[in-house]
Design a protein around this motif. Structure first.
Motif, PDB file in Angstrom:
ATOM      1  N   LYS A   2       0.844  -1.200   0.000  1.00  0.00           N
ATOM      2  CA  LYS A   2       0.000   0.000   0.000  1.00  0.00           C
ATOM      3  C   LYS A   2       0.872   1.241   0.000  1.00  0.00           C
ATOM      4  O   LYS A   2       1.798   1.352   0.793  1.00  0.00           O
ATOM      5  CB  LYS A   2      -0.900  -0.001   1.230  1.00  0.00           C
ATOM      6  CG  LYS A   2      -2.110  -0.874   1.044  1.00  0.00           C
ATOM      7  CD  LYS A   2      -3.140  -0.623   2.122  1.00  0.00           C
ATOM      8  CE  LYS A   2      -4.284  -1.602   1.974  1.00  0.00           C
ATOM      9  NZ  LYS A   2      -5.071  -1.731   3.196  1.00  0.00           N
ATOM     10  N   LYS A   3       0.528   2.178  -0.857  1.00  0.00           N
ATOM     11  CA  LYS A   3       1.316   3.408  -0.959  1.00  0.00           C
ATOM     12  C   LYS A   3       0.607   4.515  -0.190  1.00  0.00           C
ATOM     13  O   LYS A   3      -0.569   4.798  -0.412  1.00  0.00           O
ATOM     14  CB  LYS A   3       1.500   3.774  -2.431  1.00  0.00           C
ATOM     15  CG  LYS A   3       2.326   2.732  -3.168  1.00  0.00           C
ATOM     16  CD  LYS A   3       2.703   3.204  -4.548  1.00  0.00           C
ATOM     17  CE  LYS A   3       3.741   2.298  -5.178  1.00  0.00           C
ATOM     18  NZ  LYS A   3       3.222   0.911  -5.360  1.00  0.00           N
ATOM     19  N   ILE A   4       1.369   5.106   0.736  1.00  0.00           N
ATOM     20  CA  ILE A   4       0.774   6.037   1.699  1.00  0.00           C
ATOM     21  C   ILE A   4       1.298   7.446   1.494  1.00  0.00           C
ATOM     22  O   ILE A   4       2.500   7.648   1.299  1.00  0.00           O
ATOM     23  CB  ILE A   4       1.119   5.573   3.139  1.00  0.00           C
ATOM     24  CG1 ILE A   4       0.532   4.178   3.406  1.00  0.00           C
ATOM     25  CG2 ILE A   4       0.631   6.577   4.178  1.00  0.00           C
ATOM     26  CD1 ILE A   4       1.222   3.440   4.523  1.00  0.00           C
ATOM     27  N   GLU A  29       4.454   1.521   2.072  1.00  0.00           N
ATOM     28  CA  GLU A  29       5.516   2.421   1.640  1.00  0.00           C
ATOM     29  C   GLU A  29       4.974   3.853   1.701  1.00  0.00           C
ATOM     30  O   GLU A  29       3.862   4.113   1.236  1.00  0.00           O
ATOM     31  CB  GLU A  29       5.912   2.080   0.194  1.00  0.00           C
ATOM     32  CG  GLU A  29       7.029   2.968  -0.325  1.00  0.00           C
ATOM     33  CD  GLU A  29       7.251   2.834  -1.842  1.00  0.00           C
ATOM     34  OE1 GLU A  29       6.527   2.052  -2.497  1.00  0.00           O
ATOM     35  OE2 GLU A  29       8.140   3.544  -2.345  1.00  0.00           O
ATOM     36  N   ILE A  30       5.750   4.754   2.301  1.00  0.00           N
ATOM     37  CA  ILE A  30       5.352   6.165   2.300  1.00  0.00           C
ATOM     38  C   ILE A  30       5.929   6.794   1.031  1.00  0.00           C
ATOM     39  O   ILE A  30       7.148   6.859   0.861  1.00  0.00           O
ATOM     40  CB  ILE A  30       5.850   6.897   3.563  1.00  0.00           C
ATOM     41  CG1 ILE A  30       5.166   6.304   4.802  1.00  0.00           C
ATOM     42  CG2 ILE A  30       5.572   8.403   3.456  1.00  0.00           C
ATOM     43  CD1 ILE A  30       5.647   6.850   6.124  1.00  0.00           C
ATOM     44  N   VAL A  31       5.033   7.223   0.134  1.00  0.00           N
ATOM     45  CA  VAL A  31       5.493   7.760  -1.152  1.00  0.00           C
ATOM     46  C   VAL A  31       5.544   9.286  -1.142  1.00  0.00           C
ATOM     47  O   VAL A  31       6.240   9.890  -1.956  1.00  0.00           O
ATOM     48  CB  VAL A  31       4.617   7.262  -2.328  1.00  0.00           C
ATOM     49  CG1 VAL A  31       4.850   5.774  -2.567  1.00  0.00           C
ATOM     50  CG2 VAL A  31       3.142   7.569  -2.099  1.00  0.00           C
ATOM     51  N   ALA A  32       4.775   9.900  -0.233  1.00  0.00           N
ATOM     52  CA  ALA A  32       4.784  11.366  -0.153  1.00  0.00           C
ATOM     53  C   ALA A  32       4.524  11.758   1.288  1.00  0.00           C
ATOM     54  O   ALA A  32       3.794  11.064   2.006  1.00  0.00           O
ATOM     55  CB  ALA A  32       3.706  11.955  -1.061  1.00  0.00           C
ATOM     56  N   MET A  33       5.130  12.845   1.725  1.00  0.00           N
ATOM     57  CA  MET A  33       4.868  13.277   3.095  1.00  0.00           C
ATOM     58  C   MET A  33       4.982  14.787   3.231  1.00  0.00           C
ATOM     59  O   MET A  33       5.685  15.451   2.473  1.00  0.00           O
ATOM     60  CB  MET A  33       5.789  12.565   4.088  1.00  0.00           C
ATOM     61  CG  MET A  33       7.258  12.709   3.831  1.00  0.00           C
ATOM     62  SD  MET A  33       8.157  11.446   4.766  1.00  0.00           S
ATOM     63  CE  MET A  33       8.549  12.397   6.217  1.00  0.00           C
ATOM     64  N   ALA A  34       4.231  15.291   4.229  1.00  0.00           N
ATOM     65  CA  ALA A  34       4.224  16.729   4.478  1.00  0.00           C
ATOM     66  C   ALA A  34       4.212  16.985   5.973  1.00  0.00           C
ATOM     67  O   ALA A  34       3.736  16.157   6.753  1.00  0.00           O
ATOM     68  CB  ALA A  34       2.982  17.376   3.841  1.00  0.00           C
ATOM     69  N   ALA A  35       4.753  18.140   6.356  1.00  0.00           N
ATOM     70  CA  ALA A  35       4.673  18.583   7.743  1.00  0.00           C
ATOM     71  C   ALA A  35       4.514  20.101   7.734  1.00  0.00           C
ATOM     72  O   ALA A  35       4.464  20.716   6.660  1.00  0.00           O
ATOM     73  CB  ALA A  35       5.924  18.152   8.511  1.00  0.00           C
ATOM     74  N   GLY A  36       4.421  20.687   8.918  1.00  0.00           N
ATOM     75  CA  GLY A  36       4.177  22.123   9.015  1.00  0.00           C
ATOM     76  C   GLY A  36       5.468  22.918   8.994  1.00  0.00           C
ATOM     77  O   GLY A  36       5.893  23.412   7.945  1.00  0.00           O
ATOM     78  N   SER A  37       6.126  23.015  10.151  1.00  0.00           N
ATOM     79  CA  SER A  37       7.317  23.870  10.227  1.00  0.00           C
ATOM     80  C   SER A  37       8.510  23.209  10.914  1.00  0.00           C
ATOM     81  O   SER A  37       9.585  23.801  10.971  1.00  0.00           O
ATOM     82  CB  SER A  37       6.950  25.170  10.961  1.00  0.00           C
ATOM     83  OG  SER A  37       6.482  24.855  12.260  1.00  0.00           O
ATOM     84  N   SER A  38       8.353  21.982  11.452  1.00  0.00           N
ATOM     85  CA  SER A  38       9.470  21.337  12.177  1.00  0.00           C
ATOM     86  C   SER A  38      10.491  20.781  11.189  1.00  0.00           C
ATOM     87  O   SER A  38      10.568  19.578  10.947  1.00  0.00           O
ATOM     88  CB  SER A  38       8.948  20.201  13.066  1.00  0.00           C
ATOM     89  OG  SER A  38       7.934  20.667  13.903  1.00  0.00           O
ATOM     90  N   ALA A  90      -0.325   7.687  -4.487  1.00  0.00           N
ATOM     91  CA  ALA A  90      -0.781   7.244  -3.164  1.00  0.00           C
ATOM     92  C   ALA A  90      -2.137   6.545  -3.246  1.00  0.00           C
ATOM     93  O   ALA A  90      -3.026   6.992  -3.970  1.00  0.00           O
ATOM     94  CB  ALA A  90      -0.865   8.433  -2.217  1.00  0.00           C
ATOM     95  N   ASP A  91      -2.291   5.434  -2.492  1.00  0.00           N
ATOM     96  CA  ASP A  91      -3.588   4.752  -2.391  1.00  0.00           C
ATOM     97  C   ASP A  91      -4.382   5.300  -1.218  1.00  0.00           C
ATOM     98  O   ASP A  91      -5.604   5.306  -1.218  1.00  0.00           O
ATOM     99  CB  ASP A  91      -3.390   3.249  -2.118  1.00  0.00           C
ATOM    100  CG  ASP A  91      -2.456   2.598  -3.110  1.00  0.00           C
ATOM    101  OD1 ASP A  91      -2.686   2.780  -4.313  1.00  0.00           O
ATOM    102  OD2 ASP A  91      -1.492   1.925  -2.672  1.00  0.00           O
ATOM    103  N   ILE A  92      -3.645   5.682  -0.173  1.00  0.00           N
ATOM    104  CA  ILE A  92      -4.300   6.056   1.075  1.00  0.00           C
ATOM    105  C   ILE A  92      -3.581   7.274   1.655  1.00  0.00           C
ATOM    106  O   ILE A  92      -2.351   7.344   1.604  1.00  0.00           O
ATOM    107  CB  ILE A  92      -4.317   4.840   2.039  1.00  0.00           C
ATOM    108  CG1 ILE A  92      -4.963   5.169   3.375  1.00  0.00           C
ATOM    109  CG2 ILE A  92      -2.939   4.257   2.277  1.00  0.00           C
ATOM    110  CD1 ILE A  92      -5.339   3.929   4.166  1.00  0.00           C
ATOM    111  N   VAL A  93      -4.355   8.234   2.142  1.00  0.00           N
ATOM    112  CA  VAL A  93      -3.766   9.450   2.706  1.00  0.00           C
ATOM    113  C   VAL A  93      -4.050   9.458   4.203  1.00  0.00           C
ATOM    114  O   VAL A  93      -5.216   9.386   4.615  1.00  0.00           O
ATOM    115  CB  VAL A  93      -4.367  10.712   2.051  1.00  0.00           C
ATOM    116  CG1 VAL A  93      -3.742  11.974   2.635  1.00  0.00           C
ATOM    117  CG2 VAL A  93      -4.155  10.684   0.535  1.00  0.00           C
ATOM    118  N   LEU A  94      -2.993   9.494   5.011  1.00  0.00           N
ATOM    119  CA  LEU A  94      -3.191   9.575   6.459  1.00  0.00           C
ATOM    120  C   LEU A  94      -3.026  11.035   6.876  1.00  0.00           C
ATOM    121  O   LEU A  94      -1.943  11.597   6.729  1.00  0.00           O
ATOM    122  CB  LEU A  94      -2.218   8.660   7.206  1.00  0.00           C
ATOM    123  CG  LEU A  94      -2.602   8.408   8.672  1.00  0.00           C
ATOM    124  CD1 LEU A  94      -2.157   7.030   9.136  1.00  0.00           C
ATOM    125  CD2 LEU A  94      -2.110   9.473   9.617  1.00  0.00           C
TER     126      LEU A  94
END
Ligand code: MG
Length: 383
Positions: A2-4, A29-38, A90-94
């Motif tokens: 699953k691509k997350i 597998e984490i294919v894309a990721m985002a965060a705020g400011s850390s 991505a298949d699923i977005v957390l």
């Protein structure tokens, strides 16, 4: 496999999601990721995970990212972070971003037709009237990551069409469950941040201590399980082993039990319909332990009823209530107001609100902005 796509990777849920993914490299597998400011933590996460795409919503923090894995395309700014929620592979977005800001990521994921693993509470508290019909229209599942909603889902056999007569949400009672009303007047942020059973971010730990979080969870359950407010109840359960229960027409009540860890609901949302091994969550019946239940002390912790009543009134009111709560909790953490003032700020803000039907994200943004402004005024008057 699953691509997350993971939104909010540097927070408590985001970090535990990364642990779950690492424990099951054949499955996720984490294919894309985002965060705020850390940015420092985010940069080190990028080297561990090497996603194809990554973004920091805060553009000035994004400029501080200096080293990147060759596999990762990196961008800064809010639009770039929103693109993670609709990342094509991505298949699923957390969505584990905190606060009202999480709603726009959830909407982007649903609009892109992705399965939504939902840890952000404000998505349903503020935008439930819009999010649930949109998910239905798009045919995308919403998989609960909050431990209580995951428990209810499991008790329903992970089938949202299972008829039930009552949802029973358990509450640990937070850091101050044993204090009396007079003692609550003088508690400090440091005291409030020591949660007895769960280790979480600052905002939700304070919301646990006020029981505002439990009120939020009632509203979320109303939306997720199409449950009338009269069919949802909350009960104090200090051990945090029963994560919630469902009562059926014949009086049978089914509960979900495990030692408290967010990794179980995170993992199940990602692995559903399968269950994968998870170390350390199964109960040890060779030890003596007991499970206690008691009614919530609603007079001592008025935020619970304030939140549930906002949910009952509906429309844009829960969005305003949430904004006031965010401002009040921040002010308490900065020691500008007392713990008991949190409820007062929320009450004052919602008393001045006009209730509208939820029509659009832009409308909610405006409600959120106005409610923050009026909450700041209440905080200044109290501090
Ligand atoms: Mg919870």
């Amino acid at each position: 496999m699953k691509k997350i796509a993971l939104i909010g990777s540097t927070g408590s849920i985001g970090r535990q999601t990364i642990e779950v993914v690492k424990e099951h490299p054949e499955e996720f597998e984490i294919v894309a990721m985002a965060a705020g400011s850390s940015w420092e933590r985010f940069q080190s996460q990028l080297w561990q995970i090497k996603p194809r795409y990554a973004a920091l919503a805060d553009s000035s923090a994004a400029e501080k990212i200096t080293s990147l894995p060759a596999e990762t395309h990196f961008c800064g700014g809010e639009e770039a972070a929103l693109a993670v929620a609709s990342f094509e592979q991505a298949d699923i977005v957390l969505v584990a971003a905190g606060g009202f800001a999480g709603l726009k990521y959830s909407l982007a994921a649903i609009n892109a037709g992705k399965a939504l693993a939902l840890a952000n509470k404000e998505t349903l508290v503020c935008g439930g009237d819009m999010v649930m019909p949109l998910a239905k229209k798009q045919g995308t599942p919403i998989l609960p990551v909050d431990s209580e909603h995951s428990a209810i889902w499991q008790c329903l056999g992970c089938d949202l069409n299972t008829p039930f007569s009552r949802l029973i949400i358990t509450a640990s009672g937070g850091a101050f469950r044993s204090l009396d009303a007079a003692q609550l007047e003088n508690v400090t942020p440091q005291m409030a941040l020591k949660h007895p059973t769960w280790n979480m971010g600052a905002k939700i730990t304070i919301d646990s201590a006020t029981l505002l979080n439990k009120g939020f969870e009632v509203i979320e359950a109303h939306h997720l399980y199409s449950a009338d407010y009269g069919k949802i109840t909350a009960v104090l359960h200090p051990q945090s082993i029963v994560h919630s229960m469902v009562e059926f027409a014949d009086g049978a009540t089914i509960a979900q039990l495990s030692y408290p860890t967010m990794k179980l609901p995170i993992q199940l949302a990602l692995s559903y319909p399968d269950r994968l091994p998870l170390f350390g969550t199964a109960l040890d019946f060779d030890k003596i332990f007991s499970l206690d239940f008691a009614p919530l002390e609603r007079e001592k912790f008025p935020c619970f009823d304030i939140a549930v009543n906002c949910g009952r009134e509906g429309g844009t009111l829960p969005c305003a209530m949430n904004a006031a709560g965010e401002v009040a909790v921040r002010a308490f953490l900065k020691e500008r107001i007392k713990f008991t003032h949190i409820a007062r700020v929320i009450e004052q803000v919602i008393a001045s609100q006009t209730r509208e039907r939820v029509e659009s994200y832009a409308q909610l943004e405006e409600v959120d902005r106005r409610a923050r402004f009026s909450a700041e005024k209440c905080v200044s008057a109290l501090s």
